[in-house]
Scaffold this motif. Structure first.
Motif, PDB file in Angstrom:
ATOM      1  N   GLU A   6       9.606  29.876 -48.726  1.00  0.00           N
ATOM      2  CA  GLU A   6       8.831  29.782 -49.827  1.00  0.00           C
ATOM      3  C   GLU A   6       7.665  29.228 -50.154  1.00  0.00           C
ATOM      4  N   GLU A   7       7.531  27.966 -49.412  1.00  0.00           N
ATOM      5  CA  GLU A   7       6.610  27.151 -49.245  1.00  0.00           C
ATOM      6  C   GLU A   7       5.523  27.701 -48.544  1.00  0.00           C
ATOM      7  N   THR A   8       5.956  28.362 -47.595  1.00  0.00           N
ATOM      8  CA  THR A   8       4.864  28.748 -46.483  1.00  0.00           C
ATOM      9  C   THR A   8       4.590  30.055 -46.831  1.00  0.00           C
ATOM     10  N   ARG A   9       5.252  30.828 -47.049  1.00  0.00           N
ATOM     11  CA  ARG A   9       5.036  32.492 -47.149  1.00  0.00           C
ATOM     12  C   ARG A   9       4.565  32.834 -48.687  1.00  0.00           C
ATOM     13  N   LYS A  10       3.597  33.348 -48.883  1.00  0.00           N
ATOM     14  CA  LYS A  10       2.980  33.731 -49.862  1.00  0.00           C
ATOM     15  C   LYS A  10       3.333  35.111 -50.575  1.00  0.00           C
ATOM     16  N   GLY A  11       3.736  35.953 -49.704  1.00  0.00           N
ATOM     17  CA  GLY A  11       4.257  37.402 -49.936  1.00  0.00           C
ATOM     18  C   GLY A  11       3.313  38.233 -50.440  1.00  0.00           C
ATOM     19  N   PRO A  12       3.638  39.431 -50.856  1.00  0.00           N
ATOM     20  CA  PRO A  12       2.750  40.411 -51.064  1.00  0.00           C
ATOM     21  C   PRO A  12       1.549  39.932 -52.190  1.00  0.00           C
ATOM     22  N   TRP A  13       0.470  40.409 -51.874  1.00  0.00           N
ATOM     23  CA  TRP A  13      -0.657  40.270 -52.582  1.00  0.00           C
ATOM     24  C   TRP A  13      -0.731  41.121 -54.059  1.00  0.00           C
ATOM     25  N   THR A  14      -1.156  40.455 -55.023  1.00  0.00           N
ATOM     26  CA  THR A  14      -1.227  40.959 -56.228  1.00  0.00           C
ATOM     27  C   THR A  14      -2.587  41.779 -56.551  1.00  0.00           C
ATOM     28  N   GLU A  15      -2.455  42.551 -57.408  1.00  0.00           N
ATOM     29  CA  GLU A  15      -3.781  43.349 -57.898  1.00  0.00           C
ATOM     30  C   GLU A  15      -4.939  42.130 -58.051  1.00  0.00           C
ATOM     31  N   GLN A  16      -4.707  41.476 -58.664  1.00  0.00           N
ATOM     32  CA  GLN A  16      -5.588  40.427 -59.245  1.00  0.00           C
ATOM     33  C   GLN A  16      -6.070  39.600 -57.829  1.00  0.00           C
ATOM     34  N   GLU A  17      -5.390  39.171 -56.972  1.00  0.00           N
ATOM     35  CA  GLU A  17      -5.876  38.769 -55.556  1.00  0.00           C
ATOM     36  C   GLU A  17      -6.576  39.566 -54.892  1.00  0.00           C
ATOM     37  N   ASP A  18      -6.227  40.796 -54.797  1.00  0.00           N
ATOM     38  CA  ASP A  18      -6.837  42.012 -54.254  1.00  0.00           C
ATOM     39  C   ASP A  18      -8.266  41.968 -54.651  1.00  0.00           C
ATOM     40  N   LEU A  19      -8.308  41.999 -56.257  1.00  0.00           N
ATOM     41  CA  LEU A  19      -9.645  42.165 -56.824  1.00  0.00           C
ATOM     42  C   LEU A  19     -10.356  40.911 -56.357  1.00  0.00           C
ATOM     43  N   GLN A  20      -9.828  39.814 -56.640  1.00  0.00           N
ATOM     44  CA  GLN A  20     -10.899  38.412 -56.407  1.00  0.00           C
ATOM     45  C   GLN A  20     -11.414  38.698 -55.096  1.00  0.00           C
ATOM     46  N   LEU A  21     -10.454  39.154 -54.079  1.00  0.00           N
ATOM     47  CA  LEU A  21     -10.828  38.918 -52.454  1.00  0.00           C
ATOM     48  C   LEU A  21     -12.140  40.170 -52.415  1.00  0.00           C
ATOM     49  N   VAL A  22     -11.832  41.249 -52.861  1.00  0.00           N
ATOM     50  CA  VAL A  22     -12.796  42.259 -52.756  1.00  0.00           C
ATOM     51  C   VAL A  22     -14.062  41.892 -53.416  1.00  0.00           C
ATOM     52  N   CYS A  23     -14.153  41.214 -54.686  1.00  0.00           N
ATOM     53  CA  CYS A  23     -15.364  40.643 -55.201  1.00  0.00           C
ATOM     54  C   CYS A  23     -16.021  39.520 -54.234  1.00  0.00           C
TER      55      CYS A  23
END
Length: 267
Positions: A6-23
Motif C-alpha cells: 500500500e505504501e509503494t503501490r499507488k494503483g490505478p490512475w484517477t481521472e483527475q490524475e490523468d487530466l493533470q498529467l495530460v495538462c
DNA sequence: AAGTGTTTCAACCGCAACACG
DNA sequence: ACGTGTTGCGGTTGAAACACT
C-alpha cells in the motif's frame, strides 16, 4: 497499519490524475518526466506516489493521443508474429513498427495469445498423437514441441521466452539456433500456426516494413506540443474502443489545474 | 445466482543505457 | 573518467473482468 504494498503501490490512475498529467505534458512536452511529476503535483516531495517514471508509463501506454485502442487487427497480429520471430522479445522495437500500439500492449498480446495458441496446438497434437500414440517424435527428433516447451515447472515462462532473441547479447546465438542448431524454434511453431490460420493472407511486412527503408508512414509518436486538435480528449467510439475520457469542457479546467499545481508544487 | 477458474491488461520493478555536469 | 539523475526497456504482478460449472 499500512502494508508495504500500500505504501509503494499507488494503483490505478484517477481521472483527475490523468487530466493533470495530460495538462502538464501538453505544457512541457513528453520529456522531463521527473519535472512533470513534481510540477504537476502528482509526485509530492518526499513521498513516492507518481514518479516521473510512472507518469511516463501512463502517458506512453494510455494517455498518448495517437494510441489505437481495441483489438489488434489481423494485419497487426501477423506483423507482431513476424517481427517477433525476427527480433524476439524486443517489444519496443516491434511496437515502433505498429503505429498506435505500445510495447506493453504487444507484450501482453503476445503473452496472452501465445498461451492460447500453444494450448490449442497442444490439444490438436494430443488428439493426433492418440491415433499414432507410439510415434511421439518430438524428443526423439530433438525438436521440442510447444508441449515440451511449456512443460517446465512453471510452464508459461519457458514459452514466453522462446520467441527467439531475448537480449542483444544473445542475438547472434539465437540466430544460429534459428538456423537449425536447436531445431524446432518458436518461430517455426508460429509459422505453422500462421499458415494454418490464413494461407491466403499476404504478409503485411513484406515490402512495407523494414529496418532501414521503411516506406510505411509510421508517424512518430506525436510530441505533445498540445496539438491534439480533433484527436484531443477522446472518448468511446462506436466500436467501443476506449478513447480519452475527458470532454472538451474539461480542457478549460486545465488552466486552473496547472495554475494551482504551479502554486503549490515544491520546486 | 454463486462460486471458482481463467484471461486480460494496467501498473510496477529492476536494470541498463544515456545525458550531463 | 566519474558520479548522478533521467529515460527506456523487458519482465512480472495483481486486480478486475469474464467464462465456466
Amino acid at each position: 497499519m499500512k502494508t508495504v504494498q500500500e505504501e509503494t503501490r499507488k494503483g490505478p490512475w484517477t481521472e483527475q490524475e490523468d487530466l493533470q498529467l495530460v495538462c502538464f505534458v501538453g505544457l512541457f512536452g513528453d520529456r522531463r518526466w521527473d519535472f512533470i511529476a513534481k510540477v504537476s503535483g502528482l509526485k509530492v516531495a518526499g513521498d513516492n506516489n507518481r514518479t516521473g517514471k510512472s507518469c511516463r508509463l501512463r502517458w506512453v501506454n494510455y494517455l498518448h493521443p495517437d494510441l489505437k485502442r481495441g483489438k489488434m487487427t489481423p494485419q497487426e497480429e501477423r506483423l507482431v508474429l513476424e517481427l517477433h520471430s525476427k527480433w524476439g522479445n524486443r517489444w519496443s522495437r516491434i511496437a515502433r513498427k505498429l503505429p498506435g500500439r505500445t510495447d506493453n500492449e504487444i507484450k501482453n498480446y503476445w503473452r496472452t495469445h501465445m498461451r492460447k495458441k500453444a494450448q490449442e496446438r497442444k490439444r490438436a497434437m494430443s488428439a493426433s498423437s492418440s491415433s499414432s500414440s507410439s510415434s511421439n517424435s518430438s524428443s526423439a527428433s530433438g525438436n521440442p514441441t510447444v508441449e515440451s516447451i511449456q512443460s517446465t515447472e512453471t510452464g508459461e515462462e519457458s514459452f514466453y521466452d522462446t520467441g527467439g532473441i531475448t537480449t542483444v547479447s544473445t542475438e547472434q546465438k539465437s540466430e544460429e539456433l534459428e538456423k537449425g542448431e536447436e531445431g524446432y524454434s518458436m518461430d517455426d511453431i508460429w509459422k505453422e500456426i500462421a499458415l494454418s490460420e490464413d494461407k491466403n493472407m499476404t504478409s503485411v511486412y513484406d515490402g512495407c516494413y523494414s529496418e532501414e527503408g521503411c516506406n510505411f508512414s509510421c508517424p512518430p509518436m506525436a510530441s505533445p506540443s498540445w496539438g491534439y486538435s480533433s484527436n484531443a480528449l477522446w472518448h468511446m467510439d462506436d466500436e467501443g474502443n476506449k478513447l480519452f475520457p475527458f470532454v472538451n469542457d474539461q480542457l478549460f479546467s486545465c488552466y486552473d489545474i496547472v495554475r494551482e499545481s504551479l502554486l503549490t508544487a515544491e520546486l
